[in-house]
Design an enzyme around this catalytic site. Sequence first.
Site, mmCIF file in Angstrom:
data_model
loop_
_atom_site.group_PDB
_atom_site.id
_atom_site.type_symbol
_atom_site.label_atom_id
_atom_site.label_comp_id
_atom_site.label_asym_id
_atom_site.label_seq_id
_atom_site.Cartn_x
_atom_site.Cartn_y
_atom_site.Cartn_z
ATOM 1 N NE ARG A 95 -29.314 4.340 1.087
ATOM 2 C CZ ARG A 95 -29.687 5.585 0.820
ATOM 3 N NH1 ARG A 95 -29.651 6.043 -0.416
ATOM 4 N NH2 ARG A 95 -30.096 6.388 1.784
ATOM 5 C CB CYS A 110 -0.946 0.005 1.197
ATOM 6 S SG CYS A 110 -0.153 0.387 2.779
ATOM 7 C CD GLU A 169 -23.348 3.206 9.378
ATOM 8 O OE1 GLU A 169 -22.957 3.195 8.193
ATOM 9 O OE2 GLU A 169 -24.548 3.322 9.679
ATOM 10 C CD GLU A 225 -23.775 6.594 1.179
ATOM 11 O OE1 GLU A 225 -23.907 5.400 1.384
ATOM 12 O OE2 GLU A 225 -24.527 7.464 1.652
HETATM 13 S S1 FES Z 1 3.355 -1.129 2.172
HETATM 14 FE FE1 FES Z 1 1.546 -1.120 3.328
HETATM 15 S S2 FES Z 1 2.308 -0.732 5.292
HETATM 16 FE FE2 FES Z 1 4.072 -1.020 4.161
#
Ligand code: FES
Length: 1379
Positions: free
Chosen positions: A924, A62, A846, A1311
């Site tokens: 919904r 990420c 939520e 949304e």
């Molecule tokens: S690449 Fe996701 S925390 Fe290191």
Amino acid sequence: MMSPTFQDLESQATSTLRFFLNGSPIVLDGNSFDPDSTLLDFIRSQGQGFTGTKLGCGEGGCGACTVVVQSRNPATQQIQHLAVNACLAPVVSVDGKHVITVEGVGSPENPHPIQERLWKLSGSQCGFCTPGIIMSLYAMVRNAAYRGSLSTADVELDGILDGNLCRCTGYKPILDAAKTFVGEYAGKLDSSDPVVPINFEAANLDHADCCSNPAPSVQGCGRADCCRLTKEVDDAPAKFPRFKLKPYQAGTELIFPPSLTKHSPSFLKFGSTSRQWLRPTTLAQLLAIKAQYPDAKLVGGSTEIQIEVKIKAAAYRVSVFVSDITELHGLWPPTSTRSTFEFGANLPLAELEVACKKLVSELGVQQSGPIEAIRTQLRYFAGLQIRNVASVGGNIATASPISDLNPVWVATGAKVLAASPDRPEFELPLTDFFTAYRKTTLPRDAVIVKIIVPLNDTAHREIVQAYKQAKRRDDDIAIVTACFLVRVTPEGKISLVRLAYGGMAPTVLSAKKTEAYLTGKSFSAKTLENALEVLGTETDLPFNVPGGMASYRKTLALSFFFKFWHKVCSEINLSPDLLPSKTDLQDLNTIIHRQLSTGRHDNSDPYAQEVIGRQEPHLSGLLQATGAAVYVDDMPKVGNEVYGALVMSSRAHAKIISVDATKALEMEGVVSWVSHLDLPNERANWWGGSALDEVFFAVDEVVYHGQPIGMIVAQTKILAQKAARAVVVQYEDLPRIMTIEEAMEQKSFHPSYDRWIKRGRPIDESLAASDHVLEGTTRMGGQEHFYLETMAVLVVPKLENGEMDVYSSTQSPTDAQRWVAVATGVPRSRIVAHAKRLGGGFGGKETRSSHVAAIAAVAAKKTRRPVRIMLDRQEDIMITGQRHPCRADWRVGFSSEGKLQALNVDFYCNGGHSIDISNGVGDRAISHLDNCYFIPDVDFHSLVCKTNTVSNTAFRGFGGPQGMLVAEHYIEAIADKLNLDIDHVRQINLYKEAEKTPYHQKVLDWHVPRLLSDCRKTSEYEERRAAVDRFNKEHKWRKRGIVLVPTKFGLAFGVKAMNQGAALVHIYMDGSVLVAHGGVEMGQGLYTKCCQIAAQELRVPLTDVFTSETGTNTVPNTVPTAASASSDLNGYAIYNACVELNKRLKPYRQQLGADATLAALAAAAFQDRVSLSATGHYATPDLGYEWNNQNETGNLFHYFTQGACATEVEVDTLTGDHTVLRVDIHMDVGKSLNPAIDYGQIEGAFTQGQGLSTIEESLWLRQNGAIFTTGPGAYKLPGFSDIPQVFNVSLLRDAEWPNLGTIKASKGIGEPPLFLGCSVALAIRHALKSARKDAGMNELQDFRLPLTSERIRMACGDFLAQKGRVEKKEGQEDFFVHI
Ligand code: FES
Ligand SMILES: Cc1cc2nc3c(=O)[nH]c(=O)nc-3n(C[C@H](O)[C@H](O)[C@H](O)COP(=O)(O)OP(=O)(O)OC[C@H]3O[C@@H](n4cnc5c(N)ncnc54)[C@H](O)[C@@H]3O)c2cc1C
Ligand code: FES
């Protein structure tokens, strides 16, 4: 020189690591930290001022943990800045280097230009990804400064950001901020202090157009020195954002610490005998270690090993960091006497890629083939942070069957040069190296020293090509990967061929029979046909093959070869009549990848007032961009704090026979075991989103894989997790239900829910009276929220009366308070839940966050100590639920003109083991089955399936997209059936103003027809649709699709009581204002909008208004921040509080004059003993729909947010890859409170919808019912290169909203645009129809999202797809379950 012995090394060893952190020297005793710590653990353990580096996944997928490592390249001695994943890097890897974190780059007081621009240009919403993105850009800018230039292609096309994910923004503003740096640098860093001008044009910031374009709609470009900022305009309220941006001055950057230049790395040894780290600096030292410890684990980039440690709990006694060994880092290009390309085993992949690029341009076609193949694979190998450290040696030694590079080595006939203590050098051919799953011929005590790639030294023409197909093009593990090499004699005969595949077998597969068949053959259609036949037998897979996708994998194997064949044909000057058309060749020989992105917002703020209606940047954006923003896990350690690690079920449905935590409790540093036995009573274990149907801790049965059974509490996170693994649970399996179909078959539905909407005649009668009736099934898979900040909580017991402070990453502090009170057995008044900011929520936080908060609170109560939990990504995905997978079985009746007459839908969603708020989602969904179309007679029915999966929950759109998708399916089916233009069918069925929805609500302020027509015009839809048709006629292997889709999203919570907001506004004596309300800031800019409302009403600058946090002690009994209604509800409540305060201040305004400051007014009021604090409350009016009642009872929604978008895509029909060429969105957001934020919401929601409808696919393992897609490695979110190439967003203006009674006539926007992202899949379907037509198939019945590359490829239906189809044999089941 004599080789050293291990004893020699030990005698000179040191355990002291020396490096720099943000310009300060660090001298660290290696024995002072847990040997399993990563660089991220180390950085974050430094406490305040070092929490900007985030943990988003712990698996390198990420980029949230990105830091920059500044060092001298061991080969060139040049200073380099490498973006690195701190979550994978071992601490030892930074010895002798300079680690720069986001805090070292700039501060809120003195931000770096990257930080300032990302903030001001709205590149940060929740901000959790932001520090990582800043660091990737920082490395880019610094390296560019050394190089002397930066181009848009450098920013967008070379993978600079391919290791970073953002779940909020839709990436465009980040790319725009990055492109402000594009330009020639005035000089190199070490010359005088170059100032780089801001490049507005490259950044799509309108400057060039603005200053030359007389179009009245263009009001300015946002530059402080914009030509349109005449004096008069400047004095008038600004109509557009005007930001002063700092120029970039390369000379002001952190330098490479001179003392490190002198640092000479020495032999390092630290840790204990049971867990030791060694760091040799020469190959001889490494061999001495291997002589002592033949099984010592070599660590290169650690990108494979740390995954094994973290996710597979691998434990190594001796780890040896080898990346500082210069002999393993070399590069030896071919010479006139040596036709091989050689490089060190641990040379980082990024360096290898650069070297390959250079070599390809230097070598002729005869020799460059293998090198180009390596380069091709490296470009799409992982993300840049991984490539900056990972090595070929590590990849080869891992012997992964889906390695991108191993097929290249096999096809090119490469060798490894290895060494072991008793054999200083020996070669191992890679053609025979991979013997079985993750097994090689490398002896246990050997190390790989270098890789030797032979280059063509014959007169035969050599052509080499590598291929890779993954779910996502950037940073994804391959589904199938391949490399092919062929040599052709001058007579056109194949003299040598090697066909190597990854992803087709437990190890690299060489298609030996096909190779044998092809050898000696010449190029003809017959040869190709026969070769495909043989290859088909060699690449056959069983239907239930591990990893699934048998048909797709086989089809890809054939398709890659088909592509290669044509590549070769086009390169060996075959006679043109033996070749396909030029267009086909071009399509066959290229891959789909987005080109440079552009796009505009209509950059003016037509409804701007003094403060509201203006494009104010996110109020905490600068804190986020500098790493100073505090999320739950960034809160300083509270004295005596302990950490909780969950023990989770490893069965999907089973009786618990026994739970034994004895071993865990014996471990040093373990504090406690917490389970249901620690609750005040049995009832306290029960909770739920809308019914008490689930437990905090499993008691005697587990109902889903991952269900918390208990929790280990220990001194540290690493220790708690280790101990949690030592808890032994015995189970007795019970039958499980996983899918909607299984639930339907077994009638397993949540009993509290059964909803319908009916209007008009009985549906069978109405369908019978329709001209035509069609039926179909629409399926949509689930979607993981993947908020970048996983769920976190810190509970601080106050040790009196059961009081507790709960700091939770929750969208609903009131729910956290409620469930903590229940689980600890105290009244709610003793629990204060706080939420300052969330790193994204999207509905996932939520209700489900309360579970984690309650468990932590039970532990805090038991241990009487503060307890912190931050779920790992895998845990988060396993226990927090997703968007509901759903299925709709429908029958539609319509006239011969295409007008809708009747619709009957049975809607099922997979709720998982508990109902949570699936009832709301089902409601919904069926209230959006009309999308924008009027249907006279309807009969909709909704049920929630009860299954043994995690409990599915709210996700942005909350069932709306699922419902609207069904609408677009039946519209498409009608158009196909009647052979009508689909846009015509949409158009004639659109609602008209004041027509009623199936739930009897008038559609008022109806702007969809205008939005569609505006969008049609600005996107040049008609012309482009015609162009798409032409394209599809001319292209066989590429197809385009285009759609123009409307959306209407109802705003309000489905439960009437939830439609209320509350606020508390204090005015202080210095004129500053503190605003508290019930809404939680999770990136959507709620605090910013709310502060704008208060500033506007109290007539103070925005800077005078502040919101600290959302807490149950300031505003009680709040509703969750959800349903896109939070600015409507809380904004109005703040407004009401301000009206009350203004009433009280009125006499002083009259007394002191209109220009009196708020401080003066406050002082005067105080003297008169007038309260300067007011609460405000707001209840949405006119709601009152009663479910399961056919009468007109009242409104279900307050109003509708509306939109339209035109989307065009291109599909590679041989691989199933696609790219989005252009998107034009027109949204009606009323009078926007803050267009900058609304643009961001639109782009972000669209991108999430795009992911939902294309690449995001959750998979469950058939073998044990566990979710397989538990991290970014297996679950792919859209990345930087997935966004539309042209992305235009426009807000409706010059319209009237006479019926819109919202705060300042604004509309909720979080949304509503999400469904528009599904237009990407609808456009792909359009493209697929052309592909299928070419294949002689006219129907595209299966309507199932996500439309993954697998589904796209297989839907093309061409002869290769038919050849590749693997039939299911008796007893075989797909490896994965789609729930
Ligand atoms: S690449 Fe996701 S925390 Fe290191
Ligand atoms: C997010 C992410 C994305 C990835 N994407 C891809 C991808 O797209 N394609 C792909 O093929 N792989 C991918 N990988 C896998 C991994 O990055 C590669 O296998 C990488 O090349 C491993 O190199 P390393 O130096 O980091 O190895 P390490 O993790 O350090 O070591 C891996 C193995 O190699 C051994 N080893 C290391 N050096 C030597 C040596 N000199 N001699 C003998 N053994 C040695 C180690 O002992 C260990 O067993 C990805 C991994 C992650 C985390
Ligand atoms: S701003 Fe990028 S993940 Fe939230």
